[in-house]
Design a protein around this motif. Structure first.
Motif, PDB file in Angstrom:
ATOM      1  N   UNK A  88       0.820  -1.211   0.000  1.00  0.00           N
ATOM      2  CA  UNK A  88       0.000   0.000   0.000  1.00  0.00           C
ATOM      3  C   UNK A  88       0.849   1.255   0.000  1.00  0.00           C
ATOM      4  N   UNK A  89       1.893   1.276   0.825  1.00  0.00           N
ATOM      5  CA  UNK A  89       2.803   2.421   0.869  1.00  0.00           C
ATOM      6  C   UNK A  89       3.478   2.638  -0.476  1.00  0.00           C
ATOM      7  N   UNK A  90       3.919   1.548  -1.097  1.00  0.00           N
ATOM      8  CA  UNK A  90       4.610   1.660  -2.382  1.00  0.00           C
ATOM      9  C   UNK A  90       3.690   2.225  -3.455  1.00  0.00           C
TER      10      UNK A  90
ATOM     11  N   UNK B 198       6.867   9.514  -6.522  1.00  0.00           N
ATOM     12  CA  UNK B 198       8.143   9.046  -5.983  1.00  0.00           C
ATOM     13  C   UNK B 198       8.668   7.868  -6.800  1.00  0.00           C
ATOM     14  N   UNK B 199       9.994   7.762  -6.877  1.00  0.00           N
ATOM     15  CA  UNK B 199      10.617   6.514  -7.302  1.00  0.00           C
ATOM     16  C   UNK B 199      10.518   5.560  -6.120  1.00  0.00           C
ATOM     17  N   UNK B 200      10.222   4.290  -6.374  1.00  0.00           N
ATOM     18  CA  UNK B 200      10.086   3.365  -5.257  1.00  0.00           C
ATOM     19  C   UNK B 200      11.012   2.170  -5.434  1.00  0.00           C
ATOM     20  N   UNK B 201      11.747   1.881  -4.379  1.00  0.00           N
ATOM     21  CA  UNK B 201      12.592   0.693  -4.328  1.00  0.00           C
ATOM     22  C   UNK B 201      11.859  -0.315  -3.469  1.00  0.00           C
ATOM     23  N   UNK B 202      11.509  -1.442  -4.069  1.00  0.00           N
ATOM     24  CA  UNK B 202      10.660  -2.446  -3.440  1.00  0.00           C
ATOM     25  C   UNK B 202      11.521  -3.584  -2.916  1.00  0.00           C
ATOM     26  N   UNK B 203      11.563  -3.738  -1.593  1.00  0.00           N
ATOM     27  CA  UNK B 203      12.373  -4.791  -0.977  1.00  0.00           C
ATOM     28  C   UNK B 203      11.461  -5.818  -0.334  1.00  0.00           C
TER      29      UNK B 203
ATOM     30  N   UNK C 160       4.510  -6.163  -8.611  1.00  0.00           N
ATOM     31  CA  UNK C 160       4.191  -4.801  -8.170  1.00  0.00           C
ATOM     32  C   UNK C 160       4.954  -3.772  -8.997  1.00  0.00           C
ATOM     33  N   UNK C 161       6.226  -4.031  -9.261  1.00  0.00           N
ATOM     34  CA  UNK C 161       7.042  -3.107 -10.054  1.00  0.00           C
ATOM     35  C   UNK C 161       6.477  -2.956 -11.462  1.00  0.00           C
ATOM     36  N   UNK C 162       6.048  -4.067 -12.058  1.00  0.00           N
ATOM     37  CA  UNK C 162       5.458  -4.010 -13.403  1.00  0.00           C
ATOM     38  C   UNK C 162       4.206  -3.140 -13.379  1.00  0.00           C
ATOM     39  N   UNK C 163       3.366  -3.316 -12.380  1.00  0.00           N
ATOM     40  CA  UNK C 163       2.141  -2.523 -12.285  1.00  0.00           C
ATOM     41  C   UNK C 163       2.417  -1.043 -12.106  1.00  0.00           C
ATOM     42  N   UNK C 164       3.392  -0.713 -11.267  1.00  0.00           N
ATOM     43  CA  UNK C 164       3.733   0.688 -11.027  1.00  0.00           C
ATOM     44  C   UNK C 164       4.279   1.334 -12.297  1.00  0.00           C
ATOM     45  N   UNK C 165       5.146   0.622 -12.994  1.00  0.00           N
ATOM     46  CA  UNK C 165       5.730   1.191 -14.207  1.00  0.00           C
ATOM     47  C   UNK C 165       4.706   1.293 -15.325  1.00  0.00           C
TER      48      UNK C 165
ATOM     49  N   UNK D 254       1.745   2.114 -14.909  1.00  0.00           N
ATOM     50  CA  UNK D 254       0.955   3.306 -14.587  1.00  0.00           C
ATOM     51  C   UNK D 254       1.771   4.589 -14.716  1.00  0.00           C
ATOM     52  N   UNK D 255       3.005   4.470 -15.198  1.00  0.00           N
ATOM     53  CA  UNK D 255       3.837   5.648 -15.427  1.00  0.00           C
ATOM     54  C   UNK D 255       4.841   5.958 -14.338  1.00  0.00           C
ATOM     55  N   UNK D 256       4.942   5.094 -13.333  1.00  0.00           N
ATOM     56  CA  UNK D 256       5.889   5.323 -12.250  1.00  0.00           C
ATOM     57  C   UNK D 256       7.223   4.651 -12.491  1.00  0.00           C
ATOM     58  N   UNK D 257       8.104   4.767 -11.513  1.00  0.00           N
ATOM     59  CA  UNK D 257       9.428   4.153 -11.593  1.00  0.00           C
ATOM     60  C   UNK D 257       9.636   3.284 -10.361  1.00  0.00           C
ATOM     61  N   UNK D 258       9.923   2.011 -10.592  1.00  0.00           N
ATOM     62  CA  UNK D 258      10.069   1.070  -9.473  1.00  0.00           C
ATOM     63  C   UNK D 258      11.247   0.137  -9.711  1.00  0.00           C
ATOM     64  N   UNK D 259      11.945  -0.165  -8.648  1.00  0.00           N
ATOM     65  CA  UNK D 259      13.073  -1.098  -8.692  1.00  0.00           C
ATOM     66  C   UNK D 259      12.850  -2.188  -7.659  1.00  0.00           C
ATOM     67  N   UNK D 260      12.554  -3.427  -8.081  1.00  0.00           N
ATOM     68  CA  UNK D 260      12.410  -4.513  -7.118  1.00  0.00           C
ATOM     69  C   UNK D 260      13.777  -5.086  -6.752  1.00  0.00           C
ATOM     70  N   UNK D 261      13.999  -5.271  -5.460  1.00  0.00           N
ATOM     71  CA  UNK D 261      15.273  -5.826  -4.991  1.00  0.00           C
ATOM     72  C   UNK D 261      14.963  -6.921  -3.972  1.00  0.00           C
TER      73      UNK D 261
END
Length: 284
Positions: free
Chosen positions: A24-26, A34-39, A49-54, A56-63
């Motif tokens: 939810x926070x991400x 915000x750019x979001x780094x997902x750990x 989650x990263x695929x969904x965020x991107x 929608x036009x966002x930037x996400x990095x899953x780690x």
């Protein structure tokens, strides 16, 4: 200023981002720019989650990150700073629950829970705070404790004590930033009922009738009356952005619990069973 004005264009690192409050926070952080780094230790959840965020036009990095592993947290920081150059917000959210009598919970389960819930928060703060302080920019660190940090509950001793520890550590960290006159704001997040997977995913070492009834009761309570993770994420990010130390999803419940805790300590009262727990015990 609102959260979008404060955080837009900055980078958030969120542990436990694969589900529940972390997810939810991400989603809320990405929605405000915000750019979001997902750990998270569950790689497929943060990948989706990263695929969904991107999309929608966002930037996400899953780690993929096991917060109980200090080296993994160091790699998380390297990935975040390597990709985005800075981190403006760290949310130490990863945590697990377990249910059982203290003597029946295995040593491995005790160690795993305390490693994730306590050591993960401590080392996450230690590693990212160094970078934030070196940058000299305003930053935010939020540690997710629980409303349980103000209370007690039989058969949830590992979880409850871990959340008391997180709150105490966060209070000390707040004072240390004040002592250093650092531009890093520290918040303690105390969620109450939020509809997450925490009881579905909770390991138990012994499935007695009482333990199973308690699991079912707690799961039903958060499923039926809890906030959605997105609602919780909105409330939590609003609280962090406002500069509050105490951040709650349910302010009235938090205030009630704080008053009860204050009275309990002021009177040096004996620990007492809550009505629901006592009813479950009598039915055992």
């Amino acid at each position: 200023m609102n959260k979008a004005e404060i955080f837009k264009g900055r980078t958030a690192v969120i542990t436990g981002a694969g589900s529940g409050i972390g997810e939810g926070l991400a989603r809320v952080a990405a929605a405000i720019g915000m750019n979001v780094v997902l750990a998270d230790v569950v790689e497929d959840r943060i990948a989706r989650l990263a695929v969904g965020i991107e999309a929608a036009g966002g930037s996400a990095l899953p780690v993929a990150t096991d917060v109980g592993d200090v080296a993994a947290l160091e790699r998380l920081a390297d990935a975040a700073y390597g990709r985005y150059g800075e981190v403006g917000l760290l949310v130490n959210n990863a945590g697990i629950e377990t249910i059982g009598f203290s003597w029946e919970i295995s040593g491995d389960t005790w160690d795993r829970l305390l490693s994730i819930n306590v050591r993960g928060v401590v080392h996450g703060c230690r590693i990212f705070a160094r970078h934030m302080l070196e940058s000299g920019k305003p930053g935010y660190i939020a540690n997710v404790a629980s409303i349980g940090a103000l209370g007690m509950m039989p058969t949830q001793a590992p979880y409850m004590m871990s959340k008391h520890a997180v709150l105490s550590f966060t209070e000390c960290l707040y004072l240390e930033m004040q002592l250093k006159k650092a531009p890093i704001h520290v918040s303690a997040v105390l969620p109450a009922q939020v509809a997450t997977r925490i009881f579905e995913d909770a390991p138990t070492d012994r499935q007695s009738g009482f333990i199973e009834r308690q699991r079912e009761m707690m799961h039903a309570m958060i499923s039926q009356s809890g906030l959605t993770p997105m609602e919780a994420g909105e409330a939590i990010l609003d609280g962090i952005a406002s500069g509050a130390f105490w951040v709650s999803t349910h302010p009235e419940t938090t205030a009630q619990m704080a008053r009860a805790r204050s009275d309990y300590l002021a009177n040096l009262a004996n620990p007492a069973l809550a009505d629901q727990a006592e009813a479950l015990l009598l039915a055992e």
